[in-house]
Enzyme design. Structure first.
Site, PDB file in Angstrom:
ATOM      1  N   ASP A  17       0.872  -1.172   0.000  1.00  0.00           N
ATOM      2  CA  ASP A  17       0.000   0.000   0.000  1.00  0.00           C
ATOM      3  C   ASP A  17       0.909   1.222   0.000  1.00  0.00           C
ATOM      4  O   ASP A  17       2.035   1.171   0.512  1.00  0.00           O
ATOM      5  CB  ASP A  17      -0.881  -0.009   1.251  1.00  0.00           C
ATOM      6  CG  ASP A  17      -2.097   0.896   1.097  1.00  0.00           C
ATOM      7  OD1 ASP A  17      -3.211   0.355   1.034  1.00  0.00           O
ATOM      8  OD2 ASP A  17      -1.919   2.124   1.042  1.00  0.00           O
ATOM      9  N   PRO A  76     -14.989   3.292  -5.178  1.00  0.00           N
ATOM     10  CA  PRO A  76     -16.206   3.935  -4.662  1.00  0.00           C
ATOM     11  C   PRO A  76     -17.071   4.501  -5.783  1.00  0.00           C
ATOM     12  O   PRO A  76     -16.623   4.583  -6.938  1.00  0.00           O
ATOM     13  CB  PRO A  76     -15.646   5.074  -3.799  1.00  0.00           C
ATOM     14  CG  PRO A  76     -14.317   5.380  -4.405  1.00  0.00           C
ATOM     15  CD  PRO A  76     -13.793   4.094  -4.969  1.00  0.00           C
ATOM     16  N   GLU A 151     -14.652 -11.236  -4.683  1.00  0.00           N
ATOM     17  CA  GLU A 151     -14.683 -11.728  -3.309  1.00  0.00           C
ATOM     18  C   GLU A 151     -16.114 -11.702  -2.779  1.00  0.00           C
ATOM     19  O   GLU A 151     -16.822 -10.725  -2.967  1.00  0.00           O
ATOM     20  CB  GLU A 151     -13.770 -10.835  -2.450  1.00  0.00           C
ATOM     21  CG  GLU A 151     -13.593 -11.315  -1.042  1.00  0.00           C
ATOM     22  CD  GLU A 151     -13.263 -12.799  -1.003  1.00  0.00           C
ATOM     23  OE1 GLU A 151     -12.216 -13.186  -1.524  1.00  0.00           O
ATOM     24  OE2 GLU A 151     -14.073 -13.573  -0.473  1.00  0.00           O
ATOM     25  N   LYS A 206     -20.653 -10.933  -9.549  1.00  0.00           N
ATOM     26  CA  LYS A 206     -20.424 -10.252  -8.263  1.00  0.00           C
ATOM     27  C   LYS A 206     -21.484  -9.173  -8.039  1.00  0.00           C
ATOM     28  O   LYS A 206     -22.116  -9.101  -6.973  1.00  0.00           O
ATOM     29  CB  LYS A 206     -19.014  -9.653  -8.263  1.00  0.00           C
ATOM     30  CG  LYS A 206     -18.723  -8.720  -7.123  1.00  0.00           C
ATOM     31  CD  LYS A 206     -18.697  -9.434  -5.786  1.00  0.00           C
ATOM     32  CE  LYS A 206     -18.646  -8.417  -4.662  1.00  0.00           C
ATOM     33  NZ  LYS A 206     -18.602  -9.028  -3.349  1.00  0.00           N
ATOM     34  N   THR A 208     -24.371  -8.985  -9.415  1.00  0.00           N
ATOM     35  CA  THR A 208     -25.692  -9.606  -9.332  1.00  0.00           C
ATOM     36  C   THR A 208     -25.907 -10.254  -7.963  1.00  0.00           C
ATOM     37  O   THR A 208     -27.003 -10.152  -7.390  1.00  0.00           O
ATOM     38  CB  THR A 208     -25.849 -10.663 -10.443  1.00  0.00           C
ATOM     39  OG1 THR A 208     -25.532 -10.045 -11.690  1.00  0.00           O
ATOM     40  CG2 THR A 208     -27.253 -11.201 -10.503  1.00  0.00           C
ATOM     41  N   CYS A 262     -20.781  -2.018   0.104  1.00  0.00           N
ATOM     42  CA  CYS A 262     -20.964  -2.659  -1.209  1.00  0.00           C
ATOM     43  C   CYS A 262     -22.373  -2.659  -1.786  1.00  0.00           C
ATOM     44  O   CYS A 262     -22.541  -2.416  -2.972  1.00  0.00           O
ATOM     45  CB  CYS A 262     -20.473  -4.087  -1.123  1.00  0.00           C
ATOM     46  SG  CYS A 262     -18.716  -4.114  -0.816  1.00  0.00           S
ATOM     47  N   LYS A 265     -23.537   0.643  -3.436  1.00  0.00           N
ATOM     48  CA  LYS A 265     -22.583   0.982  -4.504  1.00  0.00           C
ATOM     49  C   LYS A 265     -22.752   0.025  -5.698  1.00  0.00           C
ATOM     50  O   LYS A 265     -22.800   0.451  -6.853  1.00  0.00           O
ATOM     51  CB  LYS A 265     -21.163   0.876  -3.947  1.00  0.00           C
ATOM     52  CG  LYS A 265     -20.066   1.009  -4.959  1.00  0.00           C
ATOM     53  CD  LYS A 265     -18.711   0.845  -4.308  1.00  0.00           C
ATOM     54  CE  LYS A 265     -18.413  -0.580  -3.952  1.00  0.00           C
ATOM     55  NZ  LYS A 265     -17.356  -1.242  -4.696  1.00  0.00           N
TER      56      LYS A 265
HETATM   57  C1  UGA Z   1     -21.969  -8.136   1.552  1.00  0.00           C
HETATM   58  C2  UGA Z   1     -22.262  -9.534   0.996  1.00  0.00           C
HETATM   59  O1  UGA Z   1     -23.032 -10.285   1.947  1.00  0.00           O
HETATM   60  C3  UGA Z   1     -20.957 -10.274   0.698  1.00  0.00           C
HETATM   61  O2  UGA Z   1     -21.239 -11.533   0.073  1.00  0.00           O
HETATM   62  C4  UGA Z   1     -20.116  -9.429  -0.243  1.00  0.00           C
HETATM   63  O3  UGA Z   1     -18.866 -10.044  -0.507  1.00  0.00           O
HETATM   64  C5  UGA Z   1     -19.865  -8.085   0.410  1.00  0.00           C
HETATM   65  O4  UGA Z   1     -21.123  -7.417   0.650  1.00  0.00           O
HETATM   66  C6  UGA Z   1     -19.023  -7.243  -0.520  1.00  0.00           C
HETATM   67  O5  UGA Z   1     -19.403  -7.060  -1.678  1.00  0.00           O
HETATM   68  O6  UGA Z   1     -17.946  -6.835  -0.105  1.00  0.00           O
HETATM   69  P1  UGA Z   1     -21.313  -7.154   3.947  1.00  0.00           P
HETATM   70  O7  UGA Z   1     -21.732  -5.845   3.359  1.00  0.00           O
HETATM   71  O8  UGA Z   1     -19.996  -7.240   4.614  1.00  0.00           O
HETATM   72  O9  UGA Z   1     -21.316  -8.295   2.810  1.00  0.00           O
HETATM   73  O10 UGA Z   1     -22.369  -7.615   5.045  1.00  0.00           O
HETATM   74  P2  UGA Z   1     -23.818  -8.321   4.991  1.00  0.00           P
HETATM   75  O11 UGA Z   1     -23.852  -9.365   6.021  1.00  0.00           O
HETATM   76  O12 UGA Z   1     -24.192  -8.713   3.633  1.00  0.00           O
HETATM   77  O13 UGA Z   1     -24.778  -7.135   5.491  1.00  0.00           O
HETATM   78  C7  UGA Z   1     -25.049  -5.990   4.695  1.00  0.00           C
HETATM   79  C8  UGA Z   1     -26.149  -5.180   5.350  1.00  0.00           C
HETATM   80  O14 UGA Z   1     -27.391  -5.858   5.246  1.00  0.00           O
HETATM   81  C9  UGA Z   1     -25.937  -4.911   6.841  1.00  0.00           C
HETATM   82  O15 UGA Z   1     -26.298  -3.580   7.125  1.00  0.00           O
HETATM   83  C10 UGA Z   1     -26.876  -5.885   7.508  1.00  0.00           C
HETATM   84  O16 UGA Z   1     -27.308  -5.468   8.781  1.00  0.00           O
HETATM   85  C11 UGA Z   1     -28.018  -5.914   6.518  1.00  0.00           C
HETATM   86  N1  UGA Z   1     -28.825  -7.159   6.585  1.00  0.00           N
HETATM   87  C12 UGA Z   1     -28.282  -8.358   6.265  1.00  0.00           C
HETATM   88  C13 UGA Z   1     -30.149  -7.068   6.959  1.00  0.00           C
HETATM   89  O17 UGA Z   1     -30.678  -5.959   7.258  1.00  0.00           O
HETATM   90  N2  UGA Z   1     -30.906  -8.200   6.994  1.00  0.00           N
HETATM   91  C14 UGA Z   1     -30.388  -9.421   6.672  1.00  0.00           C
HETATM   92  O18 UGA Z   1     -31.131 -10.429   6.720  1.00  0.00           O
HETATM   93  C15 UGA Z   1     -29.043  -9.501   6.300  1.00  0.00           C
END
Ligand code: UGA
Length: 453
Positions: A17, A76, A151, A206, A208, A262, A265
């Site tokens: 980095d 971003p 990922e 990804k 999708t 994510c 975005k």
């Molecule tokens: C998400 C995806 O789940 C990953 O597969 C993906 O790799 C990642 O984005 C990415 O593109 O980097 P993440 O954002 O870390 O992962 O976390 P999530 O567990 O998906 O939660 C996202 C948001 O949805 C959180 O605010 C969570 O509280 C909310 N959520 C999740 C709900 O409100 N209800 C649910 O049933 C699940």
């Protein structure tokens, strides 16, 4: 990269980095000070660092020595220019590709790890191809092969997600390069879980996947509002529909809307792509997933105001949880940001507690500085906030408690004790359905839970 180093002891992994402070933090002997809080990460880094996992700012030398380079930079949403508000800003991907083109020696496999708009590999390839055949230093002539390897880990569960992934996706054209990357994952991922596609399918899969996951959340949140209006319970509805194996039980938890770096975005990126290809109805369909998400956050802020006799001016509200989900210190696009901003706009005095998010981060997210206690004059009309270090401190003299992150400790709060500190009539607004409902009611609190009529 830490997990790759852990699982493949014979591979030297160097994370580079430009930011010296960041690299220093990754090299900090005190593993509790790593710049990212992620359960289990400290143990993995502790096992590999200095053995076959290295953190350095010597970017050029690391590229020159590498057989494989993962581009894992930020992408971003653009804030200005063409596609502002929707398209991804690819300046860091392009800069990294140029640096790889300049410094690589011999054959280098370049892996897109960042989430990218479809056909970005074309740009990366064009930049690398321009350097093809050149000779850097004493090295062999440069040749490149580009792969897409998005990922799918989620924050908070990153280590188990990486150690036992549902699938690994590798998109590319050159079979030998795909095999080389597959053999890295093959150290611990069963072959049938390593999917191979063309470059564009991989990039689009990804976006999708994230769009589908986010859509489920907007869908259940829309039904949560209907449950509140009709007397149904969204948790029961989610359980009933999730029992259908075609629907499945995961990602049906109603809440304050999705946050994280994510989902929004990537959907906006998808919307932009659809618009670019003239698919305006498809774009509008996905745009509505984001709009519903914003509506849910606004709805919760409005509901708090309405239940507190139509005004929160000068009222103290305890906000429990600021991170976008539990087990992370990440606040990017956290629903707490918009909800707190709306309540501050209404003149509320917020006492914010989160086990992992520091005051400096909340300041930057809310765009205003905390008020050093004591809180402002109750009826001045100005919204103010400060960060507290325990839930007990947060609820002192509060009219309401608002739970915005599902930290496990919030399920164990002692409502009898907390309610005694609050001004009556006192409310619990549980946007995550995590608190002990009957204990809160027994303690004399009025309770609103997301999706429960
Ligand atoms: C998400 C995806 O789940 C990953 O597969 C993906 O790799 C990642 O984005 C990415 O593109 O980097 P993440 O954002 O870390 O992962 O976390 P999530 O567990 O998906 O939660 C996202 C948001 O949805 C959180 O605010 C969570 O509280 C909310 N959520 C999740 C709900 O409100 N209800 C649910 O049933 C699940």
């Amino acid at each position: 990269m830490a997990v790759i180093a852990d699982r493949c002891p014979e591979i030297q992994v160097t994370v580079v980095d430009l930011n010296q402070a960041r690299i220093d933090a990754w090299n900090d002997p005190d593993l509790s000070k790593l710049p990212v809080y992620e359960p289990g990460l400290d143990a993995v880094v502790g096992r590999c660092r200095g053995r076959n996992l290295h953190f350095t700012t010597a970017v050029d030398a690391a590229i020159a020595a590498a057989d494989m380079v993962f581009l894992s930079v930020n992408t971003p949403t653009k804030t200005k220019g063409v596609g502002a508000g929707q398209a991804s800003d690819l300046r860091w991907i392009e800069a990294s590709a140029r640096q790889v083109a300049a410094c690589a020696q011999g054959h280098t496999i370049v892996v897109e790890k960042s989430t990218l708009p479809v056909r970005t590999a074309e740009t990366v390839k064009a930049i690398l191809n321009a350097a093809q055949g050149e000779v850097a230093g004493a090295g062999a002539p440069k040749t490149f092969s580009v792969l897409s390897n998005p990922e799918f880990l989620a924050e908070g569960t990153a280590i188990p997600d990486l150690e036992a992934p549902d699938r690994v996706l590798i998109g590319g054209e050159d079979a030998a390069s795909i095999d080389a990357l597959a053999s890295v994952y093959g150290h611990w991922v069963p072959q049938e879980r390593i999917l191979r596609t063309n470059l564009w399918s991989s990039e689009l899969s990804k976006l999708t996947a994230n769009a589908f996951l986010a859509q489920r959340i907007s869908s259940i949140n829309s039904i949560a509002a209907l449950c509140e209006a009709t007397g149904a319970d969204v948790n029961e509805v989610a359980h009933a529909i999730g029992a259908d194996s075609r629907i499945g039980a995961k990602f049906l938890k109603a809440g304050p809307g999705f946050g994280g770096s994510c989902f929004q975005k990537d959907i906006l990126n998808l919307v932009y792509l659809c618009g670019h290809y003239g698919l305006h109805d498809v774009a509008a369909y996905w745009q509505s997933v984001v709009e519903l998400n914003i509506w849910q956050q606004q709805r919760i802020a409005q509901l708090v105001v309405q239940k507190l006799f139509g005004t929160v001016t000068g009222k103290r509200i305890a906000v429990l949880g600021f991170a976008f989900k539990a087990d992370t210190n990440d606040t990017r696009e956290a629903p707490a940001i918009r909800i707190c901003q709306d309540l501050l706009e209404e003149g509320a005095q917020l006492a914010i507690y989160d086990p992992k998010v520091p005051e400096s981060q909340i300041t930057s997210d809310l765009g205003c500085h905390p008020l050093i206690s004591p809180m402002g004059s109750p009826l001045s009309g100005d919204g103010v906030w400060h960060r507290v270090t325990t839930p007990t401190e947060a609820v002192a003299q509060a009219d309401a408690v608002l739970i915005l992150t599902e930290w496990a400790s919030f399920a164990e709060l002692n409502w009898q004790e907390l309610a005694g500190q609050m001004r009556k009539p006192a409310w619990l607004f549980d946007a995550r359905s995590i608190a002990d409902l009957s204990a809160a009611q027994a303690a004399g609190l009025q309770v609103w839970r997301v999706g429960c009529g």
